[in-house]
Design a protein around this motif. Structure first.
Motif, PDB file in Angstrom:
ATOM      1  N   PHE A 288      17.823  52.656  28.428  1.00  0.00           N
ATOM      2  CA  PHE A 288      16.552  51.718  27.415  1.00  0.00           C
ATOM      3  C   PHE A 288      16.924  51.175  29.514  1.00  0.00           C
ATOM      4  O   PHE A 288      18.006  50.735  29.876  1.00  0.00           O
ATOM      5  CB  PHE A 288      17.556  51.443  27.028  1.00  0.00           C
ATOM      6  N   ASP A 289      15.410  50.716  29.206  1.00  0.00           N
ATOM      7  CA  ASP A 289      15.353  48.856  30.242  1.00  0.00           C
ATOM      8  C   ASP A 289      16.336  47.612  29.995  1.00  0.00           C
ATOM      9  O   ASP A 289      15.772  47.227  28.602  1.00  0.00           O
ATOM     10  CB  ASP A 289      13.783  49.168  30.267  1.00  0.00           C
ATOM     11  N   ASP A 290      16.245  46.994  31.109  1.00  0.00           N
ATOM     12  CA  ASP A 290      16.742  45.668  30.891  1.00  0.00           C
ATOM     13  C   ASP A 290      18.069  45.716  29.673  1.00  0.00           C
ATOM     14  O   ASP A 290      18.221  44.076  28.899  1.00  0.00           O
ATOM     15  CB  ASP A 290      15.083  45.093  29.795  1.00  0.00           C
ATOM     16  N   LEU A 291      18.853  46.194  30.756  1.00  0.00           N
ATOM     17  CA  LEU A 291      19.962  46.085  29.616  1.00  0.00           C
ATOM     18  C   LEU A 291      21.462  45.784  30.288  1.00  0.00           C
ATOM     19  O   LEU A 291      21.184  45.386  31.089  1.00  0.00           O
ATOM     20  CB  LEU A 291      20.919  47.745  29.302  1.00  0.00           C
ATOM     21  N   LEU A 292      21.975  45.246  28.838  1.00  0.00           N
ATOM     22  CA  LEU A 292      23.076  44.519  29.857  1.00  0.00           C
ATOM     23  C   LEU A 292      24.288  45.049  29.103  1.00  0.00           C
ATOM     24  O   LEU A 292      24.623  45.029  27.844  1.00  0.00           O
ATOM     25  CB  LEU A 292      23.369  43.178  29.683  1.00  0.00           C
ATOM     26  N   PHE A 293      25.833  45.658  29.877  1.00  0.00           N
ATOM     27  CA  PHE A 293      26.253  46.238  29.356  1.00  0.00           C
ATOM     28  C   PHE A 293      27.734  45.613  29.095  1.00  0.00           C
ATOM     29  O   PHE A 293      27.814  44.981  30.181  1.00  0.00           O
ATOM     30  CB  PHE A 293      26.939  47.120  30.539  1.00  0.00           C
ATOM     31  N   ILE A 294      28.284  45.202  27.770  1.00  0.00           N
ATOM     32  CA  ILE A 294      29.278  44.481  28.128  1.00  0.00           C
ATOM     33  C   ILE A 294      30.271  45.613  27.764  1.00  0.00           C
ATOM     34  O   ILE A 294      30.930  46.355  26.691  1.00  0.00           O
ATOM     35  CB  ILE A 294      29.137  43.984  26.982  1.00  0.00           C
ATOM     36  N   ASN A 295      31.162  45.747  28.928  1.00  0.00           N
ATOM     37  CA  ASN A 295      31.916  46.683  28.875  1.00  0.00           C
ATOM     38  C   ASN A 295      33.681  46.451  29.274  1.00  0.00           C
ATOM     39  O   ASN A 295      33.699  45.098  29.317  1.00  0.00           O
ATOM     40  CB  ASN A 295      32.249  47.594  30.495  1.00  0.00           C
ATOM     41  N   THR A 296      34.536  47.519  27.981  1.00  0.00           N
ATOM     42  CA  THR A 296      36.020  47.402  28.084  1.00  0.00           C
ATOM     43  C   THR A 296      36.939  47.762  28.303  1.00  0.00           C
ATOM     44  O   THR A 296      37.973  47.517  28.874  1.00  0.00           O
ATOM     45  CB  THR A 296      36.228  47.096  26.594  1.00  0.00           C
ATOM     46  N   ASP A 297      36.242  49.280  29.370  1.00  0.00           N
ATOM     47  CA  ASP A 297      37.178  50.440  29.695  1.00  0.00           C
ATOM     48  C   ASP A 297      37.282  50.617  31.035  1.00  0.00           C
ATOM     49  O   ASP A 297      37.510  51.342  31.756  1.00  0.00           O
ATOM     50  CB  ASP A 297      37.026  51.448  29.087  1.00  0.00           C
ATOM     51  N   GLY A 298      36.094  49.324  31.380  1.00  0.00           N
ATOM     52  CA  GLY A 298      36.650  50.026  33.369  1.00  0.00           C
ATOM     53  C   GLY A 298      35.482  50.758  33.466  1.00  0.00           C
ATOM     54  O   GLY A 298      35.175  51.369  35.065  1.00  0.00           O
ATOM     55  N   ASN A 299      34.706  51.667  32.601  1.00  0.00           N
ATOM     56  CA  ASN A 299      34.271  52.785  33.555  1.00  0.00           C
ATOM     57  C   ASN A 299      32.553  53.329  33.528  1.00  0.00           C
ATOM     58  O   ASN A 299      31.904  53.064  32.563  1.00  0.00           O
ATOM     59  CB  ASN A 299      34.495  54.334  32.352  1.00  0.00           C
ATOM     60  N   THR A 300      32.555  52.484  34.435  1.00  0.00           N
ATOM     61  CA  THR A 300      30.683  52.177  34.189  1.00  0.00           C
ATOM     62  C   THR A 300      30.475  52.861  35.995  1.00  0.00           C
ATOM     63  O   THR A 300      29.267  52.120  36.199  1.00  0.00           O
ATOM     64  CB  THR A 300      30.662  51.000  34.938  1.00  0.00           C
ATOM     65  N   ASP A 301      30.554  53.679  36.034  1.00  0.00           N
ATOM     66  CA  ASP A 301      30.632  54.950  38.123  1.00  0.00           C
ATOM     67  C   ASP A 301      29.186  55.072  37.394  1.00  0.00           C
ATOM     68  O   ASP A 301      28.650  55.493  38.311  1.00  0.00           O
ATOM     69  CB  ASP A 301      31.901  55.832  38.277  1.00  0.00           C
ATOM     70  N   ASN A 302      29.311  55.960  35.931  1.00  0.00           N
ATOM     71  CA  ASN A 302      27.913  56.371  35.727  1.00  0.00           C
ATOM     72  C   ASN A 302      26.573  55.623  35.170  1.00  0.00           C
ATOM     73  O   ASN A 302      25.796  56.494  35.034  1.00  0.00           O
ATOM     74  CB  ASN A 302      28.150  57.821  35.206  1.00  0.00           C
ATOM     75  N   THR A 303      27.035  54.454  35.384  1.00  0.00           N
ATOM     76  CA  THR A 303      25.733  53.524  35.069  1.00  0.00           C
ATOM     77  C   THR A 303      24.769  53.085  36.120  1.00  0.00           C
ATOM     78  O   THR A 303      26.170  52.469  36.468  1.00  0.00           O
ATOM     79  CB  THR A 303      26.481  52.631  33.656  1.00  0.00           C
TER      80      THR A 303
END
Length: 673
Positions: A288-303
């Motif tokens: 999705f365009d113009d997206l903000l991730f609010i992440n809790t598990d620290g798994n952000t390598d593939n985004t």
């Protein structure tokens, strides 16, 4: 205002809740308890009118996923519906079920009209309750008699058919089989009871007097009768536009202007997606365009979308140590989204269940608890629920597309016959899950098939937690943003066509191109009905979507009016592009190329179909004559009408540069595994 018995009854009990529902028109989040009175009552009426199988099917479809509590209620429903049906068969009369009274001043549904041989009718209302005395003074049947006689009925009798409830629960000392045996024994001893009601014209006068009170109402106090269920914490309605204060008081959030919105194709629905680890849920949402991730598990390598980490933090200033809990950080970020200008259009909560646990720890820390029970019976859990729900409602009210991401868990449910079924649901408690489904447009499961394909579950399955407001034409789709948006738009266009094309030729279904990597598309040609201009270039009705950068295409669905006078009869309607139609009786799918006649639609019944369905039919026919697999593959390659999307993305590096110019939406560099 058009009145009903239930509307006036609610005003008499509690003008405050009447105002919230009928004047403010707040969106009430459906309560999905297995014994919900509205769901049970609706199912029972359906079983009496349409039969047990239809009743059970529709009852289970009210819930995101089946569980043992619902099976127990279904056992009760089946047993009591059979007894009511047997009771009515003995009467040997003609019946009218669910008769609708709809006049400018009143609307109501009469459960059963019994037609007598002398031309008169008896009016019967079903009540699924053990408390008959609560209904004997009701105005309902007296109102029905008045309005039915206005429509020409001769009402000679009124009555209730009380259907008893069985409220036993499973004991700790008995297993499931023992409990269900005891439940069957209890049900066998219960019988419906008919109670006649004598008509009282004063009841009708009271109803009209109460209608006048509503017309003249200025203030709407709470619980004036002392009987309002909505004012009791256990039965309190949960409105999406209202949060609850620390003392339990209602706090209404800002409401949108009371203006009708134009119907649009929604390509940014609020979604709850769940699945096993490493299925690609976050990578899919990252499309999705113009997206903000609010992440809790620290798994952000593939985004690659911007991300905010939510976790407990500890800061030291000399010997002074300060701690900020993760939930407080989340609340601060909601406040930032409320008060600061930004160009985000979507917010993804990943992982959603982690936020629920952070909220729980926050409440424990605030009150010094170790468990919800430390807060008193029911109050501790209610405070955690209130804190969590209020925050989610605040986020929803901001107008962003909201996406929840969760892991899945498996449960075993024992059906009535003793057979067990594996169910899949998000990793969240049942009440929080039911609340969440009421805040989204669509709940989907991501999974990997035995062949290694990553898929999204779109259709409603009884053992898979899911569902929503879209009626998809396909059961599954690839876990791919482009494919998902295609089937999403198809579902909305088909739904709109179904409502607006009863007296005209339906709009052909959208043609979906088959994606096949490493296969070059054939040169443009008219052989398969592909549109080309004078230069031989394909004509596209709208820009193609590019991988991982789908535009927010909120296309206005135009209402097509049907003219009272037909246009020139001599002009034969032809297809403006290649389309597919399914014969309603035979199920055969035919292909109509651009320029070919659509006259057959006026002489027989066809429904819009898809290219994928047509190809599947062709494949089945080829298998019957045992054609080599190579030929099927060669034919499949021909339908690829769009260039490979990865190559198209490589040809347009300018869009990457534009993204980098916006600091708040700067895409992060994907880390290599």
């Amino acid at each position: 205002m058009q009145y009903s018995y239930s509307r006036v009854s609610l005003f008499n009990d509690c003008p405050y809740h009447f105002k919230l529902r009928y004047i403010d028109k707040l969106h009430e989040i459906k309560q999905l308890d297995a014994n919900n009175a509205l769901l049970i009552g609706s199912a029972l009426h359906e079983g009496i009118e349409k039969g047990i199988p239809t009743m059970l099917e529709n009852y289970y479809n009210q819930f995101p996923v089946i569980n043992n509590a619902q099976v127990h209620e279904a056992i009760k429903l089946e047993a009591m519906a059979k007894k009511v049906i047997d009771f009515l068969e003995v009467q040997n009369e003609k019946f009218t079920h669910e008769y609708v009274i709809d006049t400018p001043e009143f609307k109501g549904i009469v459960d059963l009209i019994i037609h007598n041989e002398d031309g008169t009718v008896n009016v019967l209302d079903f009540k699924y309750t053990n408390y008959q005395e609560n209904y004997m003074g009701s105005e309902q049947l007296h109102i029905y008699k008045y309005f039915l006689e206005q429509q020409g009925f001769k009402v000679s009798g009124l009555g209730y058919l009380f259907i008893p409830k069985v409220g036993i629960r499973q004991k700790n000392s008995e297993d499931l089989h023992q409990f269900r045996k005891r439940l069957d024994d209890e049900l066998s001893n219960k019988e419906p009871q008919f109670v006649q009601v004598k008509y009282n014209s004063l009841k009708l006068a009271t109803f009209f007097h109460n209608c006048l009170k509503i017309e003249n109402a200025i203030e709407y106090p709470k619980n004036t009768s002392g009987n309002c269920f909505g004012c009791k914490p256990k039965f309190k309605p949960d409105y999406l536009e209202m949060i609850t204060g620390e003392k339990g008081e209602d706090v209404k959030m800002a409401l949108p202007a009371n203006k009708r919105r134009e119907k649009k194709i929604d390509t940014r629905p609020d979604i709850w997606i769940y699945g096993d680890s490493y299925t690609g849920k976050s990578t899919f949402v990252d499309g999705f365009d113009d997206l903000l991730f609010i992440n809790t598990d620290g798994n952000t390598d593939n985004t690659t979308s911007p991300v905010i980490q939510i976790k407990d933090t500890v800061k030291k200033n000399g010997r002074i140590e300060s701690k900020t809990l993760a939930w407080q950080t989340f609340l601060d970020r909601i406040n930032d989204l409320e008060t600061e200008d930004n160009d985000f259009k979507a917010v993804a909560l990943d992982l959603y269940e982690d936020l629920r646990e952070h909220c729980r720890n926050y409440v424990f820390d605030k009150f010094g608890w170790e468990h919800e029970s430390d807060g008193g019976y029911g109050k501790g859990w209610d405070m955690t629920k209130r804190e969590f729900n209020n925050a989610i409602k605040r986020l929803k009210a901001l107008g962003y597309q909201v996406i929840y991401i969760s892991k899945e868990v498996k449960d075993e449910v024992t059906l009535k016959g003793g057979m067990t079924r594996t169910t899949f649901r998000p990793n969240l408690d049942e009440k929080s899950s039911n609340f969440t489904t009421g805040t989204v447009d669509l709940t989907m499961r991501a999974f990997i098939t035995s062949e290694g394909e990553r898929k999204l579950q779109l259709s409603k399955e009884r053992n898979v937690f899911g569902g929503g407001r879209f009626n998809f034409l396909e059961k599954t789709c690839a876990l791919d943003m482009d494919d998902f948006l295609e089937v999403l738009v198809d579902a909305q266009e088909a739904s709109h066509a179904k409502q607006t094309t009863k007296d005209r030729v339906a709009k052909p279904a959208r043609k979906r191109a088959t994606k096949k990597k490493d296969v070059e598309p054939e040169p443009d040609t008219n052989e398969d009905g592909v549109e080309v201009d004078n230069n031989g270039e394909e004509l596209a009705e709208k820009p193609k979507r590019k991988k991982r950068t789908p535009k927010k295409v909120e296309k206005l669905v135009e209402e097509e009016e049907v003219d009272d006078v037909e246009e020139d009869d001599e002009e034969e309607e032809v297809a403006t592009k290649t389309c597919y139609w399914e014969h309603e009786a035979t199920g055969e799918i035919i292909k109509v190329k651009k320029g070919e006649s659509l006259a057959f639609l006026a002489t027989d019944t066809f429904d819009p179909s898809t290219k994928a369905a047509f190809d599947a039919q062709e494949t089945e026919e080829e298998e019957v004559v045992e054609k080599p697999k190579k030929k099927r593959k060669k034919r499949a390659a021909k339908v690829v009408e769009e260039p490979d999307e990865e190559e198209e993305e490589d040809d347009e590096p300018e869009e990457v540069e534009e993204v980098e110019e916006a600091p708040k939406r700067k895409r992060r560099t994907r880390k290599e595994a």
